[in-house]
Design a protein around this motif. Structure first.
Motif, mmCIF file in Angstrom:
data_model
loop_
_atom_site.group_PDB
_atom_site.id
_atom_site.type_symbol
_atom_site.label_atom_id
_atom_site.label_comp_id
_atom_site.label_asym_id
_atom_site.label_seq_id
_atom_site.Cartn_x
_atom_site.Cartn_y
_atom_site.Cartn_z
ATOM 1 N N LEU A 117 86.895 -26.441 17.167
ATOM 2 C CA LEU A 117 87.494 -27.583 16.479
ATOM 3 C C LEU A 117 88.070 -27.166 15.128
ATOM 4 C CD1 LEU A 117 84.831 -30.347 17.201
ATOM 5 C CD2 LEU A 117 87.142 -30.209 18.137
ATOM 6 N N PRO A 118 89.314 -27.547 14.841
ATOM 7 C CA PRO A 118 89.964 -27.128 13.594
ATOM 8 C C PRO A 118 89.552 -27.985 12.403
ATOM 9 C CG PRO A 118 91.487 -28.441 14.881
ATOM 10 C CD PRO A 118 90.234 -28.316 15.713
ATOM 11 N N PHE A 119 88.242 -28.081 12.181
ATOM 12 C CA PHE A 119 87.690 -28.855 11.072
ATOM 13 C C PHE A 119 87.313 -27.898 9.940
ATOM 14 C CE2 PHE A 119 85.818 -32.634 13.703
ATOM 15 C CZ PHE A 119 87.098 -32.943 14.130
ATOM 16 N N ASN A 120 87.786 -28.164 8.750
ATOM 17 C CA ASN A 120 87.479 -27.326 7.589
ATOM 18 C C ASN A 120 86.441 -28.041 6.727
ATOM 19 O OD1 ASN A 120 87.388 -25.818 5.251
ATOM 20 N ND2 ASN A 120 89.602 -25.544 5.105
ATOM 21 N N VAL A 121 85.197 -27.583 6.793
ATOM 22 C CA VAL A 121 84.126 -28.272 6.074
ATOM 23 C C VAL A 121 84.247 -28.097 4.564
ATOM 24 C CG1 VAL A 121 82.525 -28.184 8.013
ATOM 25 C CG2 VAL A 121 82.566 -26.303 6.382
ATOM 26 N N ASN A 122 84.918 -27.033 4.124
ATOM 27 C CA ASN A 122 85.116 -26.869 2.682
ATOM 28 C C ASN A 122 85.985 -27.982 2.104
ATOM 29 O OD1 ASN A 122 83.565 -24.526 2.249
ATOM 30 N ND2 ASN A 122 85.236 -23.206 2.943
ATOM 31 N N PHE A 158 75.811 -29.021 -1.276
ATOM 32 C CA PHE A 158 76.592 -29.201 -0.053
ATOM 33 C C PHE A 158 77.674 -28.124 0.037
ATOM 34 C CE2 PHE A 158 80.304 -30.773 2.175
ATOM 35 C CZ PHE A 158 79.788 -31.345 3.320
ATOM 36 N N GLY A 159 78.338 -27.853 -1.086
ATOM 37 C CA GLY A 159 79.397 -26.849 -1.100
ATOM 38 C C GLY A 159 78.892 -25.464 -0.743
ATOM 39 N N ILE A 160 77.714 -25.114 -1.239
ATOM 40 C CA ILE A 160 77.129 -23.809 -0.917
ATOM 41 C C ILE A 160 76.833 -23.715 0.582
ATOM 42 C CG2 ILE A 160 75.099 -22.342 -1.249
ATOM 43 C CD1 ILE A 160 74.974 -23.441 -4.136
ATOM 44 N N ALA A 161 76.252 -24.790 1.126
ATOM 45 C CA ALA A 161 75.947 -24.803 2.560
ATOM 46 C C ALA A 161 77.227 -24.737 3.393
ATOM 47 C CB ALA A 161 75.155 -26.064 2.901
ATOM 48 N N ALA A 162 78.281 -25.426 2.933
ATOM 49 C CA ALA A 162 79.555 -25.413 3.660
ATOM 50 C C ALA A 162 80.157 -24.013 3.677
ATOM 51 C CB ALA A 162 80.527 -26.405 3.026
ATOM 52 N N GLU A 163 80.114 -23.328 2.541
ATOM 53 C CA GLU A 163 80.661 -21.975 2.476
ATOM 54 C C GLU A 163 79.880 -21.019 3.374
ATOM 55 O OE1 GLU A 163 80.707 -20.908 -1.608
ATOM 56 O OE2 GLU A 163 82.396 -22.223 -2.120
ATOM 57 N N GLU A 164 78.568 -21.180 3.409
ATOM 58 C CA GLU A 164 77.748 -20.338 4.287
ATOM 59 C C GLU A 164 78.065 -20.617 5.754
ATOM 60 O OE1 GLU A 164 73.781 -21.237 3.111
ATOM 61 O OE2 GLU A 164 73.827 -19.926 1.338
ATOM 62 N N ASN A 187 80.753 -26.392 17.517
ATOM 63 C CA ASN A 187 81.474 -27.666 17.521
ATOM 64 C C ASN A 187 80.523 -28.851 17.360
ATOM 65 O OD1 ASN A 187 83.972 -26.460 17.799
ATOM 66 N ND2 ASN A 187 84.062 -26.717 20.016
ATOM 67 N N ASP A 188 79.357 -28.767 17.985
ATOM 68 C CA ASP A 188 78.376 -29.842 17.841
ATOM 69 C C ASP A 188 77.972 -30.020 16.381
ATOM 70 O OD1 ASP A 188 78.362 -30.476 20.498
ATOM 71 O OD2 ASP A 188 76.523 -29.385 20.981
ATOM 72 N N GLN A 189 77.800 -28.906 15.681
ATOM 73 C CA GLN A 189 77.448 -28.986 14.265
ATOM 74 C C GLN A 189 78.580 -29.617 13.452
ATOM 75 O OE1 GLN A 189 76.242 -24.668 14.115
ATOM 76 N NE2 GLN A 189 74.576 -25.473 12.874
ATOM 77 N N LEU A 190 79.817 -29.258 13.774
ATOM 78 C CA LEU A 190 80.959 -29.852 13.081
ATOM 79 C C LEU A 190 81.001 -31.365 13.290
ATOM 80 C CD1 LEU A 190 83.822 -27.297 13.844
ATOM 81 C CD2 LEU A 190 82.804 -27.760 11.616
ATOM 82 N N GLN A 220 78.622 -33.375 13.830
ATOM 83 C CA GLN A 220 77.523 -34.093 13.193
ATOM 84 C C GLN A 220 77.685 -34.230 11.680
ATOM 85 O OE1 GLN A 220 75.170 -35.822 14.805
ATOM 86 N NE2 GLN A 220 76.382 -35.199 16.584
ATOM 87 N N LEU A 221 78.643 -33.531 11.098
ATOM 88 C CA LEU A 221 78.798 -33.603 9.647
ATOM 89 C C LEU A 221 79.098 -35.023 9.186
ATOM 90 C CD1 LEU A 221 79.003 -32.481 6.833
ATOM 91 C CD2 LEU A 221 81.333 -31.722 7.335
ATOM 92 N N GLU A 222 80.116 -35.650 9.765
ATOM 93 C CA GLU A 222 80.448 -37.023 9.370
ATOM 94 C C GLU A 222 79.301 -37.975 9.715
ATOM 95 O OE1 GLU A 222 83.401 -38.084 7.956
ATOM 96 O OE2 GLU A 222 85.021 -36.841 8.721
ATOM 97 N N ARG A 223 78.676 -37.762 10.870
ATOM 98 C CA ARG A 223 77.583 -38.644 11.282
ATOM 99 C C ARG A 223 76.424 -38.604 10.294
ATOM 100 N NH1 ARG A 223 81.556 -37.283 15.177
ATOM 101 N NH2 ARG A 223 81.178 -38.319 17.165
ATOM 102 N N ALA A 224 76.243 -37.461 9.628
ATOM 103 C CA ALA A 224 75.115 -37.311 8.708
ATOM 104 C C ALA A 224 75.218 -38.250 7.506
ATOM 105 C CB ALA A 224 75.031 -35.860 8.227
ATOM 106 N N PHE A 225 76.413 -38.766 7.233
ATOM 107 C CA PHE A 225 76.598 -39.671 6.107
ATOM 108 C C PHE A 225 76.367 -41.134 6.485
ATOM 109 C CE2 PHE A 225 78.865 -35.934 4.619
ATOM 110 C CZ PHE A 225 78.516 -35.888 3.279
ATOM 111 N N LEU A 226 76.112 -41.407 7.756
ATOM 112 C CA LEU A 226 75.878 -42.781 8.188
ATOM 113 C C LEU A 226 74.457 -43.222 7.859
ATOM 114 C CD1 LEU A 226 77.515 -42.827 11.742
ATOM 115 C CD2 LEU A 226 78.466 -43.743 9.621
ATOM 116 N N ASN A 227 74.301 -44.505 7.613
ATOM 117 C CA ASN A 227 72.979 -45.094 7.472
ATOM 118 C C ASN A 227 72.375 -45.220 8.869
ATOM 119 O OD1 ASN A 227 70.728 -46.704 7.146
ATOM 120 N ND2 ASN A 227 71.737 -48.191 5.812
ATOM 121 N N PRO A 228 71.256 -44.557 9.154
ATOM 122 C CA PRO A 228 70.703 -44.599 10.520
ATOM 123 C C PRO A 228 70.283 -45.990 10.965
ATOM 124 C CG PRO A 228 69.146 -43.603 8.996
ATOM 125 C CD PRO A 228 70.444 -43.732 8.250
#
Length: 312
Positions: free
Chosen positions: A226-231, A262-268, A288-291, A293-301
């Motif tokens: 997936l062409p997602f850039n987490v940085n 968050f930025g340090i984790a994204a760069e790693e 791809n699964d990790q990518l 889940q990034l947006e999902r992690a900001f949701l209120n469960p």
């Protein structure tokens, strides 16, 4: 593997709706026709493409919200991205897009492949952006971060947690007193003859937006990784914090610290991806699964407020 939703925001209108929503409907139908023709000739996308036309948007995003509420578990697990067309063409100046920060690289890539409407044939959407929608600080096109709640992307954004996109071919506000929207918005004068005479006489803007969003859909559904850039997310978070107005300079220190972490984790994460075995489908799937889940992690469960506490 996953579902990719490419959709028109709505099909209901306040009046005759030649621009809102018919410009989006026309664009969606043409992209559907082209990809359907490709399918008949043997094309099979790596990820599923779903085309949707929502009803009752003007009454409160009813159609799309009902759909997301019904299938939120599946959508939360499978949706890669949601491409929104609402007021698809309100002018013929350039494309204005807003999206999740994760999609910016893919948007820029798509913009370099599509000719700009009413310009020389060799000038792309990206070339036009360099002239009229350019950020001289970042040396990149101006692409808005985040979508808000103004159209049918709301349910996918706030409940399913997908990475979403909205675009419109617009007029030059400077030529029209810095108007925020086209003057005939939601009026009975919003008819086909108005579009033909004033907005898009040769329908080049409709074609360009269809090509742009169609290419973006193909990039998102055909690219194995997936062409997602987490940085990009780190940059967007920092820009948002810097935009806050406060008399207390320490008020957001904890938020800035969390963003730095968050930025340090994204760069790693990006560094690890460079040594990834791209020939191993299981490795790609895990990445791809990790990518996703990034947006999902900001949701209120618990959902968005007490009324939706059963949706997660």
């Amino acid at each position: 593997m996953y579902s990719l939703l490419f959709y028109l925001a709505l099909r209901d209108a306040w009046n005759l709706g030649a621009i809102d929503p018919t410009s989006g409907t026309a664009t969606l139908l043409e992209v559907t026709r082209v990809l359907g023709d490709m399918y008949s000739k043997g094309f099979r996308p790596r990820r599923s493409l779903m085309f949707c036309s929502w009803g009752a948007e003007e009454y409160g995003l009813v159609g799309s919200i009902e759909y997301v509420q019904e299938y939120v578990k599946v959508l939360g697990a499978r949706v890669v991205s949601y491409l929104n067309l609402d007021v698809a063409v309100s002018g013929n100046y350039t494309i204005r897009s807003t999206a999740s920060p994760l999609l910016v690289d893919a948007i820029i890539e798509a913009s370099k492949m599509v000719p700009s409407a009413y310009d020389s044939p060799e000038q792309t959407v990206y070339d036009k952006w360099k002239k009229v929608r350019w950020n001289n600080v970042t040396n990149e096109p101006i692409i808005g971060n985040g979508l808000g709640s103004g159209s049918d992307y709301l349910g996918f954004d706030q409940l399913a947690g997908s990475s979403n996109f909205d675009a419109s071919y617009t007029f030059n506000p400077a030529d029209h007193g810095n108007l925020g929207s086209y003057p005939l918005y939601h009026t009975s004068y919003e008819v086909f003859s108005m579009v033909k005479k004033f907005v898009d006489p040769e329908f080049q803007a409709h074609r360009a937006l269809g090509q742009f969003t169609g290419v973006l859909a193909l990039i998102l559904c055909e690219t194995p990784v997936l062409p997602f850039n987490v940085n990009r997310y780190t940059s967007a978070l920092r820009q948002t914090i810097d935009s806050f107005k406060t008399n207390d300079s320490t008020m957001f220190d904890l938020l800035r610290s969390a963003t730095n972490d968050f930025g340090i984790a994204a760069e790693e994460f990006v560094a690890r991806s460079k040594s990834m075995d791209v020939k191993n489908p299981y490795v790609i799937r895990a990445y791809n699964d990790q990518l996703l889940q990034l947006e999902r992690a900001f949701l209120n469960p618990l959902g968005q407020g007490g009324a939706y506490s059963d949706m997660k």
